[in-house]
Design an enzyme around this catalytic site. Structure first.
Site, PDB file in Angstrom:
ATOM      1  N   CYS B 109      41.247  38.528  40.269  1.00  0.00           N
ATOM      2  CA  CYS B 109      41.083  37.647  39.227  1.00  0.00           C
ATOM      3  C   CYS B 109      41.637  35.926  40.311  1.00  0.00           C
ATOM      4  O   CYS B 109      42.460  35.508  39.923  1.00  0.00           O
ATOM      5  CB  CYS B 109      42.052  37.586  38.640  1.00  0.00           C
ATOM      6  SG  CYS B 109      41.508  39.299  37.853  1.00  0.00           S
ATOM      7  N   VAL B 110      41.204  35.381  40.755  1.00  0.00           N
ATOM      8  CA  VAL B 110      41.860  34.408  41.665  1.00  0.00           C
ATOM      9  C   VAL B 110      40.648  32.264  40.923  1.00  0.00           C
ATOM     10  O   VAL B 110      39.171  33.439  41.233  1.00  0.00           O
ATOM     11  CB  VAL B 110      42.037  34.438  43.171  1.00  0.00           C
ATOM     12  CG1 VAL B 110      43.281  35.772  43.066  1.00  0.00           C
ATOM     13  CG2 VAL B 110      41.065  34.733  43.766  1.00  0.00           C
TER      14      VAL B 110
END
Ligand code: HEM
Ligand code: SF4
Ligand code: SF4
Lengths: 232, 110, 458
Positions: B109-110
Site C-alpha cells: 500500500c505505497v
C-alpha cells in the site's frame, strides 16, 4: 378418482417421511461442519443476544433496510402462510371449537381462510413480478425460482377454488387425516379438487425441505455464527 | 517478460516498464527511460539538473537500503518539492522517478 | 458530440474491460486437471476452516437480489456481472452441480452448472473484482455472507493453480521471505524510524525515541507498511501519543509490518504471517499486541487468528482503542485548535463491520478536531472506499477503482463538504488519496493519528 386417492395417500407418507428426515439430515449436515473462524458481523448485540437473534429471524430488520417493498410483501406472504397453516391444523384437530373459546366464531373460518389464501396468492404474484421485472432480481433468477412460485400459486388457487366451489365437510377431512396419521388410511373424501389440492400440497411439503422454507432452520445456524464471539 | 533496448543494452522490463535487472542501470539507461517518463526543458534532449538530483537521490538510497525512500524523505532530503517532482516526472515519484532511477516497482500500500 | 454522461460511461466501460483483460492474463489458462482438482477441493468441506458458514450461505441464498443495490460496485455500474448474487452464483452453481442432489438431478433448471476452464477463468476475474467489504451481508434477510464465498473461490484457485493477482502475490512472497511485504531490511526500517523521529522533532520539538526490541515492554506495536512510505504522519502521531502518555511500548527490528495479504486469498500464507507476528510478540513478552492503523491486520490478529491458531498469550488491540482509552483517562492533552478545518471520517470495512471499532475513532476525532462531521451512511453501513479485498494493491486496477469501485465514495466524500477525510486503514488511505487526485476534490486525506499529532500537547 380412487387412483388419485391412493396417490394422495402414498405421497402423503412419502412427504411426511422426507419432511422429517430431510430436515434432520440437513440440520445434521450443517451442524457437523467446522466453523473455526470467528466471522461475526458488527455491531454485535452484547445483551439480549437470543432476543436479538429471534428478532432478526422473525422480523427481518436487515431486509427492511435494504428492500422495504420486498420486506412488506414477504411479511404479508409469511403471515398469510402462517394463518393458512394454523387453519390446516383443523384437518387434525377441531380448531373451530378452540377458536370459539377464544372468541372467533366458527363461521369466520371461511372468511379468514379465503382472505389469507388471497393474500398469499397476491404476494406470490408480487414475488413473480419482481423476478420478472426488477432487474437486479430477474438477472439472477433461475428456472427453479420461478417454478416453485408457480407451484405454490397453483396450490393456493386450487385450495381456494375447492373451498369456495367444492367445500368438503371439515369432519370428513379430519376423519381422513387422522386415519392417515394412525397408519390406517381410510379412503379420502371423493372430491377431485380437494384431492388435487392435497396432492399438490404434499409436493410443497417435499419442496419445503429442499427449497426456501428450510431457511428457518438454516437461519438458526447463520445468525448464531454472526453473533458468536468464537468459532462454533 | 519483455525486453527493451535502453542506453544501448538489452534489459528486461516488466509490464509497467520497470527494469528487472537493476545491475544494468547506468546514466544512459536513465536518459532513455527519461525520454518517456520525464518532462524535458524545451529544446533539450537530456534531463536537467533537477531531474538528476531526484534520480541520484533515489538511486543512492536504493543502493544503500534496497528500497525506494518515502516520498516525503525524497522531498526533504533532495530539496525539490512534490509539485516540482510531478512537473519533472508527471507520473510522480513512485511510478515515474523511480522507474528512471532503475528501481524495482514499489509494492504494497505505497 | 457525446454528452458528459456518455463519455463517462465510455471511460467506465474501458476501465472495466482493461482490468478484466489484465485479470484474465494473470489467470492464464486452466487445464482440465486444474478444473477437476478445484471440484475435488470443493468437495472437501471439512478441511475449510469456515465451511459451515460457506455451506449455509450456498444453501440459503434465495436469489432475491435485495443485497444487490447495497453493493457500491453494482450501484455504480449495474451490470449483471457485478450483481453480488451473480458473482457468488458462479461458485454456487458448481457446488449445486456436484454436491447437491437437486443440482445433480435437475441441472440447469435448478441453476446448477458444470465447471469448465472458461468458468474457472470467470471465477478469477469476478472474485478479484469484489471488495470483500461485507456490506451486502448486513442487508441479507438470511445473513448470507457473499464475502465468505468470494474468499473461498479465491482460495480454491490459489490452492490448485497458485494464481492470484500480481502485486498481492508478490507482497505475500516477500512477506514470507523477509517478514514484511515491501522488501525492507532492518537498516531501511531503522532509517525510516529515525526520519519519523526527525519529523516529530521538527513539528513538536520533542525528542521522541522510538523504542526498538525492548523485551518486556507493555505494548508491542506493528503498523502497516504504508506508514513507512505513504502516511508517515500516522506513525509519527502514534509515536508522539505513546511518548506523551508515557506508555511502555516497543517496535521490533525484525517484524514491523502488520499487513497480511494472505487474508484475501490464501490460508497457509495467512497463518504463517500471523505466526510471525505472534512469535515476535512472544519473544518481546508484551502484554498487548497493538496493530497500527490497518484494517485487515486488525481483523486477522484480533478475531481470525485466535479462532484458528488458538488463544494468544497476550491481548490484541487496535491503536484506535489504545488512544481513545488514553483520551478517556486524561493521559494525553489535545488542543482542538490545531485542527480547525472540517473533518470527516471514512469507516474502513475491516475496522468497522469486522472488528466493531466504531466509536473509538469518533472519540479521538471529536477530541482532536474543531469540526467533525459524519459521512452518510456511516459506521457499519458505510460504503467501501473501493480498494478493499486487495484490489487497491494492484497498480493495474487503478482505473477500475477510480471509475467503478471508488466512485460512490468520492461522491460521498464530496457531499460532506469536509476539508479533510480521515480514515484508519492503510488500504483506504491509498484509495482515498487516489480518489482525491482523480476527482480533483478540494480536500486532503489523513490518518486518525495525523490529526492527533497536530493537536497533541505535553
Ligand atoms: C427465518 C425465517 C424466514 C425468513 C427470514 C424468510 C424470508 C423469506 C423471504 C425474504 C422470501 C422472499 C424471497 C424471494 O423473493 O425469493 C421468502 C420466500 C418464501 N418463504 Fe420464507 N422465510 C422464512 C421462513 C419460512 C418458512 C418457515 C416457510 C414455510 C413454509 C417459508 C416459505 C417461503 C416460501 C414458500 C417462499 C417463496 C418461495 C419461492 O420464492 O420459491 N419461509 N422467505
Ligand atoms: S462484499 Fe462488498 S464488494 Fe463484494 S459483493 Fe458484497 S458489497 Fe459488493
Ligand atoms: S445474498 Fe441474501 S439478499 Fe442477496 S440474493 Fe441472496 S438471499 Fe437475497
Amino acid at each position: 378418482m380412487t387412483a388419485l386417492s391412493y396417490l394422495v395417500i402414498i405421497f402423503g407418507y412419502l412427504a411426511l417421511l422426507l419432511f422429517i428426515f430431510g430436515i434432520i439430515y440437513r440440520a445434521w449436515r450443517w451442524n457437523r461442519l467446522p466453523q473455526g473462524f470467528s466471522w461475526g458481523l458488527f455491531p454485535k448485540p452484547t445483551r439480549w443476544v437470543v432476543t436479538s437473534m429471534l428478532w432478526k429471524i422473525l422480523a427481518w430488520p436487515t431486509l427492511f433496510k435494504a428492500d422495504r417493498l420486498l420486506w412488506a410483501g414477504a411479511l404479508f406472504f409469511h403471515l398469510g402462510l402462517l394463518v393458512l397453516f394454523a387453519g390446516h391444523l383443523g384437518s387434525f384437530i377441531d380448531i373451530a371449537s378452540l377458536g370459539e373459546r377464544i372468541g372467533i366464531p366458527s363461521e369466520s373460518s371461511y372468511v379468514i381462510g379465503i382472505t389469507a389464501g388471497t393474500i398469499v396468492a397476491i404476494t406470490i404474484l408480487f414475488y413473480i413480478s419482481r423476478r420478472l421485472f426488477i432487474r437486479r432480481s430477474s438477472e439472477i433468477s433461475v428456472f427453479a425460482d420461478h417454478f416453485w412460485l408457480w407451484v405454490l400459486l397453483v396450490v393456493v388457487l386450487v385450495g381456494i377454488y375447492s373451498r369456495v366451489f367444492h367445500e368438503v365437510s371439515s369432519d370428513a377431512v379430519r376423519d381422513f387425516a387422522l386415519s392417515v396419521v394412525a397408519f390406517n388410511p381410510a379412503l379420502p373424501p371423493q372430491n377431485f379438487w380437494f384431492l388435487m389440492h392435497v396432492l399438490l400440497s404434499e409436493f410443497f411439503i417435499i419442496y419445503a425441505v429442499i427449497g426456501k422454507p428450510i431457511h428457518l432452520v438454516g437461519q438458526l445456524f447463520t445468525q448464531y455464527i454472526l453473533v458468536s464471539e468464537e468459532g462454533s | 517478460m519483455a525486453k527493451a533496448t535502453l542506453g544501448g543494452v538489452e534489459i528486461e522490463v516488466d509490464d509497467d516498464g520497470f527494469i528487472q535487472e537493476p545491475d544494468k542501470w547506468n546514466k544512459d539507461v536513465a536518459e532513455d527511460i527519461g525520454k518517456i517518463e520525464a518532462v524535458l526543458e524545451p529544446g533539450q534532449d537530456k534531463m536537467g539538473a533537477d531531474h538528476w538530483t531526484v534520480v541520484d537521490y533515489l538511486r543512492n538510497y536504493f543502493l544503500e537500503f534496497g528500497i525506494a525512500p518515502p516520498i516525503r524523505m525524497v522531498v526533504k532530503k533532495s530539496g525539490i518539492d512534490l509539485k516540482k517532482i510531478y512537473e519533472l516526472f508527471p507520473k510522480g515519484p513512485a511510478a515515474g522517478a523511480c522507474k528512471v532511477a532503475g528501481l524495482p516497482k514499489p509494492t504494497g500500500c505505497v | 458530440m457525446k454528452t458528459d454522461t456518455e463519455n463517462q460511461a465510455d471511460s467506465q466501460a474501458k476501465a472495466v474491460e482493461e482490468y478484466e483483460k489484465t485479470l484474465e492474463r494473470w489467470f492464464g489458462e486452466a487445464t482440465k486437471e486444474d478444473v477437476q482438482k478445484v471440484i475435488d477441493k470443493l468437495g472437501e468441506w471439512e478441511k475449510l476452516p469456515y465451511s459451515k458458514l460457506v455451506k449455509l450461505n450456498l444453501d440459503l441464498c434465495s436469489n432475491c437480489g435485495a443485497c444487490a443495490d447495497e453493493c457500491h460496485i453494482y450501484k455504480t455500474l449495474p451490470r449483471k456481472e457485478f450483481n453480488p448474487v451473480y458473482r457468488v452464483k458462479l461458485l454456487r452453481s458448481v457446488y449445486q452441480k456436484y454436491f447437491t442432489w437437486v443440482g445433480k438431478v435437475f441441472g440447469r433448471f435448478a441453476g446448477a452448472r458444470k465447471l469448465d476452464k472458461e468458468l474457472l477463468k470467470e471465477w478469477f476475474v469476478r472474485f478479484y473484482q469484489c471488495n470483500m467489504c461485507r456490506r451486502c451481508n448486513i442487508f441479507c434477510p438470511f445473513g448470507v455472507d457473499n464475502m465468505a464465498i468470494v474468499r473461498t473461490g479465491r482460495l480454491l484457485i490459489n490452492d490448485v493453480m497458485g494464481k492470484t493477482t500480481e502485486d498481492m502475490g508478490r507482497g505475500v512472497r516477500y512477506h514470507l521471505r523477509d517478514g514484511n511485504a515491501s522488501e525492507m531490511s532492518e537498516a531501511a526500517f531503522r532509517n525510516i524510524v529515525s526520519f519519523w523521529e526527525d519529523e516529530i522533532k521538527e513539528v513538536k520539538g520533542w525528542d521522541v525515541k522510538v523504542p526498538i526490541d525492548v523485551v518486556g515492554a507493555e505494548m508491542f506495536l506493528i503498523p502497516p507498511n504504508t506508514d513507512y512510505f505513504h502516511s508517515l504522519e500516522t506513525m509519527e502521531g502514534i509515536a508522539a501519543t505513546l511518548y506523551a502518555a508515557n506508555v511502555s511500548w516497543t517496535m521490533s527490528s525484525k517484524i514491523f509490518d502488520s499487513v497480511n495479504y494472505g487474508t484475501f486469498f490464501n490460508d497457509e500464507a495467512w497463518a504463517s504471517i500471523i505466526t510471525q507476528h505472534i512469535e515476535e510478540a512472544k519473544r518481546l513478552k508484551c502484554k498487548t499486541l497493538v496493530v497500527g492503523e490497518c484494517g485487515h491486520a486488525t481483523k486477522s490478529l484480533m478475531f481470525l487468528g485466535p479462532s484458528l491458531l488458538g488463544e494468544f498469550p497476550f491481548e490484541v488491540k487496535n491503536i484506535l482503542q489504545v488512544t481513545a482509552d488514553l483520551i478517556q483517562h486524561d493521559r494525553i492533552k489535545l488542543n482542538k485548535e490545531a485542527n480547525p478545518e472540517t473533518v470527516t471520517y471514512h469507516d474502513p470495512c475491516n475496522v468497522t463491520r469486522m472488528c466493531g471499532i466504531m466509536e473509538e475513532p469518533r472519540i479521538i476525532l471529536r477530541a482532536a478536531c474543531m469540526d467533525f462531521r459524519e459521512m452518510t451512511p456511516n459506521r457499519d453501513r458505510n460504503y467501501c472506499c473501493g480498494g478493499g479485498g486487495g484490489v487497491v494493491l494492484e497498480t493495474a486496477s487503478h482505473d477500475f477503482r477510480m471509475e467503478v469501485t471508488g466512485k460512490l465514495k468520492a461522491e460521498q466524500m464530496q457531499r460532506t463538504g469536509a476539508k479533510i477525510v480521515v480514515t484508519s486503514c492503510a488500504n483506504c488511505k491509498v484509495e482515498i488519496s487516489h480518489l482525491i487526485d482523480q476527482y480533483k476534490l478540494d480536500m486532503k486525506w489523513a490518518g486518525v493519528h495525523d490529526m492527533v499529532l497536530n493537536a497533541l500537547e505535553l
